[in-house]
Design a protein around this motif. Structure first.
Motif, mmCIF file in Angstrom:
data_model
loop_
_atom_site.group_PDB
_atom_site.id
_atom_site.type_symbol
_atom_site.label_atom_id
_atom_site.label_comp_id
_atom_site.label_asym_id
_atom_site.label_seq_id
_atom_site.Cartn_x
_atom_site.Cartn_y
_atom_site.Cartn_z
ATOM 1 N N PHE A 298 0.831 -1.206 0.000
ATOM 2 C CA PHE A 298 0.000 0.000 0.000
ATOM 3 C C PHE A 298 0.864 1.255 0.000
ATOM 4 N N TYR A 299 1.872 1.289 0.862
ATOM 5 C CA TYR A 299 2.738 2.461 0.938
ATOM 6 C C TYR A 299 3.594 2.605 -0.320
ATOM 7 N N TRP A 300 3.993 1.470 -0.923
ATOM 8 C CA TRP A 300 4.797 1.573 -2.153
ATOM 9 C C TRP A 300 3.981 2.244 -3.256
ATOM 10 N N VAL A 301 2.728 1.859 -3.395
ATOM 11 C CA VAL A 301 1.886 2.467 -4.420
ATOM 12 C C VAL A 301 1.675 3.951 -4.120
ATOM 13 N N GLN A 302 1.415 4.288 -2.866
ATOM 14 C CA GLN A 302 1.242 5.700 -2.509
ATOM 15 C C GLN A 302 2.486 6.517 -2.850
ATOM 16 N N ASP A 303 3.664 5.943 -2.590
ATOM 17 C CA ASP A 303 4.915 6.686 -2.748
ATOM 18 C C ASP A 303 5.414 6.742 -4.189
ATOM 19 N N ASN A 304 5.052 5.762 -5.001
ATOM 20 C CA ASN A 304 5.697 5.625 -6.302
ATOM 21 C C ASN A 304 4.787 5.843 -7.511
ATOM 22 N N ILE A 305 3.478 5.867 -7.292
ATOM 23 C CA ILE A 305 2.559 6.058 -8.409
ATOM 24 C C ILE A 305 1.885 7.415 -8.269
ATOM 25 N N GLN A 306 2.059 8.250 -9.268
ATOM 26 C CA GLN A 306 1.441 9.571 -9.248
ATOM 27 C C GLN A 306 -0.001 9.461 -9.710
ATOM 28 N N TYR A 307 -0.894 10.081 -8.933
ATOM 29 C CA TYR A 307 -2.298 10.052 -9.313
ATOM 30 C C TYR A 307 -2.560 11.044 -10.432
ATOM 31 N N ILE A 308 -3.029 10.531 -11.565
ATOM 32 C CA ILE A 308 -3.449 11.367 -12.684
ATOM 33 C C ILE A 308 -4.734 10.763 -13.237
ATOM 34 N N ALA A 309 -5.809 11.509 -13.187
ATOM 35 C CA ALA A 309 -7.091 10.999 -13.662
ATOM 36 C C ALA A 309 -7.064 10.842 -15.175
ATOM 37 N N PHE A 310 -7.721 9.806 -15.651
ATOM 38 C CA PHE A 310 -7.754 9.517 -17.076
ATOM 39 C C PHE A 310 -9.159 9.037 -17.411
ATOM 40 N N GLU A 311 -9.884 9.824 -18.211
ATOM 41 C CA GLU A 311 -11.273 9.498 -18.513
ATOM 42 C C GLU A 311 -11.494 9.598 -20.018
ATOM 43 N N GLN A 312 -11.607 8.426 -20.653
ATOM 44 C CA GLN A 312 -11.835 8.393 -22.093
ATOM 45 C C GLN A 312 -12.672 7.175 -22.420
ATOM 46 N N GLY A 313 -13.957 7.386 -22.686
ATOM 47 C CA GLY A 313 -14.819 6.279 -23.048
ATOM 48 C C GLY A 313 -14.778 5.170 -22.018
ATOM 49 N N MET A 314 -14.660 3.939 -22.487
ATOM 50 C CA MET A 314 -14.603 2.796 -21.576
ATOM 51 C C MET A 314 -13.326 2.809 -20.746
ATOM 52 N N ARG A 315 -12.317 3.545 -21.198
ATOM 53 C CA ARG A 315 -11.093 3.674 -20.393
ATOM 54 C C ARG A 315 -11.407 4.347 -19.059
ATOM 55 N N GLY A 316 -12.507 5.095 -18.998
ATOM 56 C CA GLY A 316 -12.928 5.668 -17.729
ATOM 57 C C GLY A 316 -13.461 4.640 -16.765
ATOM 58 N N LEU A 317 -13.648 3.393 -17.236
ATOM 59 C CA LEU A 317 -14.184 2.317 -16.404
ATOM 60 C C LEU A 317 -13.216 1.153 -16.240
ATOM 61 N N ILE A 318 -12.337 0.944 -17.226
ATOM 62 C CA ILE A 318 -11.464 -0.234 -17.227
ATOM 63 C C ILE A 318 -10.047 0.170 -16.824
ATOM 64 N N PRO A 319 -9.476 -0.453 -15.793
ATOM 65 C CA PRO A 319 -8.116 -0.120 -15.374
ATOM 66 C C PRO A 319 -7.075 -0.650 -16.353
ATOM 67 N N HIS A 320 -5.896 -0.065 -16.281
ATOM 68 C CA HIS A 320 -4.724 -0.648 -16.931
ATOM 69 C C HIS A 320 -4.206 -1.803 -16.079
ATOM 70 N N SER A 321 -3.426 -2.644 -16.679
ATOM 71 C CA SER A 321 -2.812 -3.745 -15.936
ATOM 72 C C SER A 321 -1.817 -3.202 -14.917
ATOM 73 N N GLY A 322 -1.560 -3.995 -13.894
ATOM 74 C CA GLY A 322 -0.601 -3.573 -12.875
ATOM 75 C C GLY A 322 0.777 -3.325 -13.446
#
Length: 642
Positions: A298-322
C-alpha cells in the motif's frame, strides 16, 4: 419541432404575444420572485428509452426557457452545454426573444464553440462543452435553449434534479418508453410533496411524468454537501426489457451491476512484468507477516505512483494492468486499485477490486443498484481475523488502517470472484483516532503574550496537514503552519517553527513553534484580565434554523486537546479562576479546567466534533451546544497586584 399552445409556463419561439400577455407573464413572475434576476418559465427534460432491435435507443431532449426580470441579468448571457463519450450533444439550438414594438423578435445564436473540458489534474478527459452567448439580455426578454443528448448506455441515465440556480415556473422530467421496458424509479427528498407524478399508457407506449411548479432558486449555504443529499430529485433506471429473443436484464438487481463491473477487471493482470515481480518479491522478503506485506505494498503504491485521472470512453471504467501502471509510474484511482490487487496477488495475498462512491454521492448499492452510486475505485484486503482494510492509493498521506476520509460511511462493492461479491460499509472513523494536541507555555511580555508550543497531529488531521505542507512553497508552508497553530486574534505572529514526522504515515506530525500575540489581555488598574481560551472553535457559530435548508458537512470527526501554562508575573497573585466547565453534547463538546499551580496557571481543554453530516433535525441541538460552549469561552482569569 412540434408546436404547443402557450400556457403561462411555455412560450414557443414562433408565438408572438401581445404586450398585455407579455407584461402579465413578466409581472406575475416578478411578483412571485421579486429579488431574482431571472426565472425559468419552463425547464424540462424528456428521456426517450425505445426498443431498437435487440437493444435500446436512449436519448434525452432538454429544453430551457428563461425570462429575465432585471436589467443586470446579463450575467446569464454566457452558456455551456456539456457532453462526453457516453452522452453526445446534438441538435443544439439557442436564441433570444427580444421584446420590441409590442412583439417578440428572434435573435438566433449561430456561434457555438466546442471546447475540451479537461480539468486540473486530469491527464485525459473525453468530456467537452459547447460555449456560446445569448445576445440582447434585458428585462422582459427571454433566452431559449434546446438540444439532444444521445446516451450510449442506458445504465448511465442520470435522473433529474428539480432544484436549479434560478427559480422555476415549471420544472418537469418525462420518460417516454414502451411496455416492453421495465423501469424502477424513486422520488427523493420531496418532504413537502412538491413533485406531481402522472403515468399515461396508450397502446404499447408508456409516459411517466414528474413535474413541479414555482420551485425557488437553490441558495448556496456554507459547508453544504452535494445537493442530491437534500433537494427533490428523481432517480430512475431500466431493470429489464423484452426482445424477440427474450428478456434482457439491465439493472434488475445488484447482481446485474456487479457482473457488468466485473467484466472490466476479469482479464487484467494475466502476465506480470519482471520489474513488478521483483518489487513485490523484495517487499515480501522484507516483511515478517502478511499484514506487513499489505502495509508495504500500500505504501509503495502511494509513494511511487502519481495520481493522474484519465477518462476516455470505456477507459474511464477499465483499469490498466498492474505491470503497465508500474512501468509508467502514474495512474488514476482504478489503475492504483488494480496495481495494489495485482501486487498482493503476486505476493500470495488475496485482495479485491472494490467499487465505491465518495461522499459527494448520497446513494447506496443496497438501495439504488446503478452506476449513480459510485465514482471511485479502491482495493480491499480482508485479514484472517475478518477485519476489512480499505486501501485507497490516491490518498497518499493516509496511514494503513484508515480509509480515505472521502469514503467514510459509504458502501463498498467488493468483488470476490466472477459471481460473488460483498457489500460492506466503510466505517466513519471515531473521533478518538483523529487527534490534535497543543501544549503551550506562555508569559506576559510587556504588552504582548509570548510563548512556545508543541502541536501534534494524528489520523485525518495529519493527512490534511500533509497535503498542505507537501504541496506548498516555503512561504506557503509558514502561512499554513501559522493557520494551524495560530490563536487569539489576527495579531498572532509565528516567530519560528520546526516540523517532524511529516513523511512518516504511522507517526504523528509534530510542530514545535515560538509565537507572539499582541493586544490580547487587558490591564485595568491593579488587575490583569486574560482569557486562556486562545482557540475558540465554533464560537457563536449558530445555524439560522428559519432559513437554512441544507445539511452541514465536515470532513471527519476529531478531538483537540490543549494545555496552556501561564506564568504568573512577578508581583501578581491569582484573584479569580473561572469555574470548570463540561459540555458533553452528542454533536460537539468542550471540557475546560483551571488549576492554580506554583508560579503558574494551567488551563486544560478538550474539544471534540462527533459528526460528519449534521441534518436539519439536529440544528436545535447544535445551537444549544454552541451556546453553552460560547459562554465557556468568555471566561477570563484575573490576576491582581500584591
Amino acid at each position: 419541432m412540434k408546436k404547443i399552445i402557450v400556457s403561462l409556463f411555455l412560450l414557443p419561439a414562433t408565438v408572438l404575444m401581445s404586450r398585455a400577455q407579455s407584461d402579465d407573464v413578466w409581472q406575475q413572475f416578478k411578483d412571485k420572485f421579486p429579488d431574482e434576476p431571472a426565472v425559468f418559465v419552463n425547464r424540462s427534460e424528456v428521456l426517450n428509452i425505445l426498443p431498437d432491435g435487440d437493444s435500446l435507443k436512449v436519448f434525452l431532449d432538454v429544453t430551457e426557457d428563461i425570462l429575465h426580470l432585471k436589467e443586470q441579468s446579463d450575467i446569464f448571457s454566457g452558456k455551456r452545454v456539456y457532453g462526453s463519450h457516453f452522452n453526445q450533444v446534438a441538435n443544439l439550438k439557442a436564441k433570444t426573444l427580444v421584446w420590441d414594438k409590442n412583439r417578440y423578435k428572434e435573435m438566433v445564436v449561430s456561434d457555438f464553440k466546442k471546447n475540451s473540458d479537461r480539468s486540473a489534474g486530469i491527464f485525459y478527459d473525453d468530456s467537452y462543452y459547447y460555449s456560446f452567448d445569448f445576445p440582447s439580455i434585458a428585462s422582459h426578454n427571454r433566452t431559449q435553449l434546446e438540444y439532444r443528448e444521445n446516451l450510449k448506455d442506458v445504465r448511465f441515465v442520470p435522473g433529474y434534479v428539480f432544484a436549479s440556480y434560478l427559480p422555476q415556473g415549471k420544472s418537469s422530467y418525462t420518460i417516454k418508453t414502451t411496455k416492453d421496458v421495465e423501469l424502477s424509479y424513486q422520488v427523493l427528498h420531496d418532504d413537502k410533496k412538491q413533485i406531481q407524478f402522472k403515468k399515461t399508457e396508450k397502446g404499447n407506449n408508456v409516459i411517466y411524468e414528474w413535474s413541479a411548479q414555482y420551485m425557488p432558486a437553490l441558495k448556496s449555504e456554507e459547508s453544504s454537501p452535494s445537493i442530491r443529499y437534500f433537494v427533490p430529485h428523481v432517480v430512475c433506471y431500466v431493470k429489464s426489457y423484452k426482445t424477440r429473443k427474450g428478456q434482457v436484464n439491465v439493472l434488475s438487481n445488484l447482481d446485474d451491476l456487479y457482473h457488468w463491473y466485473y467484466t472490466f477487471v476479469e482479464k487484467l493482470n494475466k502476465e506480470n512484468s519482471p520489474e513488478l515481480t521483483a518489487i513485490v518479491e523484495k517487499i515480501k522478503a522484507d516483511s515478517k507477516s502478511e499484514i506487513e506485506t499489505v502495509r508495504k505494498v500500500f505504501y509503495w503504491v502511494q509513494d511511487n505512483i502519481q495520481y493522474i485521472a484519465f477518462e476516455q470512453g470505456m477507459r474511464g471504467l477499465i483499469p490498466h494492468s498492474g505491470s503497465y501502471v508500474c512501468e509508467k509510474r502514474y495512474g488514476d484511482c482504478k489503475d492504483m486499485a488494480n496495481l495494489i490487487v495485482n501486487m498482493l496477488q503476486i505476493a500470495g495475498v488475496k485482495a479485491y477490486h472494490t467499487w465505491i462512491g465518495t461522499r459527494d454521492l448520497p446513494y447506496r448499492y443496497t438501495e439504488v443498484p446503478t452506476p449513480l452510486v459510485d465514482n471511485h475505485m479502491i482495493a480491499t484486503y480482508i485479514s484472517k481475523d475478518g477485519e476489512y482494510y480499505f486501501l485507497d492509493g490516491t490518498s497518499d498521506h493516509t496511514a494503513f488502517g484508515y480509509p480515505s476520509s472521502m469514503i467514510q460511511g459509504k458502501e463498498a462493492l467488493i468483488g470476490i470472484d466472477p459471481t460473488h461479491y460483498v457489500v460492506k460499509e466503510v466505517p466513519v472513523i471515531a473521533r478518538d483516532k483523529n487527534i490534535m494536541t497543543d501544549s503551550m507555555t506562555i508569559k506576559l511580555d510587556g504588552s504582548q503574550l509570548t510563548g512556545t508550543g508543541i502541536s501534534t497531529l494524528t489520523g485525518y488531521p495529519k493527512v490534511f496537514a500533509g497535503y498542505e505542507l507537501d504541496r506548498s512553497e516555503k512561504d506557503d508552508v509558514k502561512r499554513y503552519v501559522t493557520k494551524l497553530v495560530g490563536k487569539g486574534n489576527n495579531k498572532f505572529f509565528l516567530d519560528k517553527y520546526a516540523l517532524q514526522g511529516m513523511d512518516e504515515r504511522d507517526k504523528p506530525t509534530r510542530v514545535e513553534y515560538d509565537f507572539r500575540l499582541s493586544d490580547y489581555f487587558q490591564k485595568l488598574g491593579d488587575e490583569l484580565y486574560i482569557n486562556l481560551n486562545l482557540n475558540k472553535d465554533y464560537y457563536n457559530d449558530f445555524i439560522n434554523i428559519a432559513s437554512r435548508t441544507s445539511p452541514r458537512d465536515v470532513e471527519y470527526k476529531y478531538v483537540k486537546y490543549e494545555v496552556i501554562d501561564l506564568a504568573i508575573p512577578d508581583g501578581y497573585t491569582v484573584e479569580y479562576l473561572p469555574p470548570n466547565a463540561k459540555n458533553d453534547g452528542s454533536l460537539l463538546g468542550c471540557d475546560v479546567t483551571y488549576e492554580s499551580l506554583p508560579g503558574k496557571i494551567r488551563c486544560s481543554k478538550k474539544f471534540y466534533v462527533d459528526f460528519v453530516m449534521l441534518e436539519p433535525n439536529q440544528f436545535t441541538a447544535w445551537n444549544d451546544a454552541v451556546k453553552q460552549i460560547s459562554e465557556t469561552y468568555k471566561e477570563s482569569i484575573i490576576l491582581k497586584k500584591k
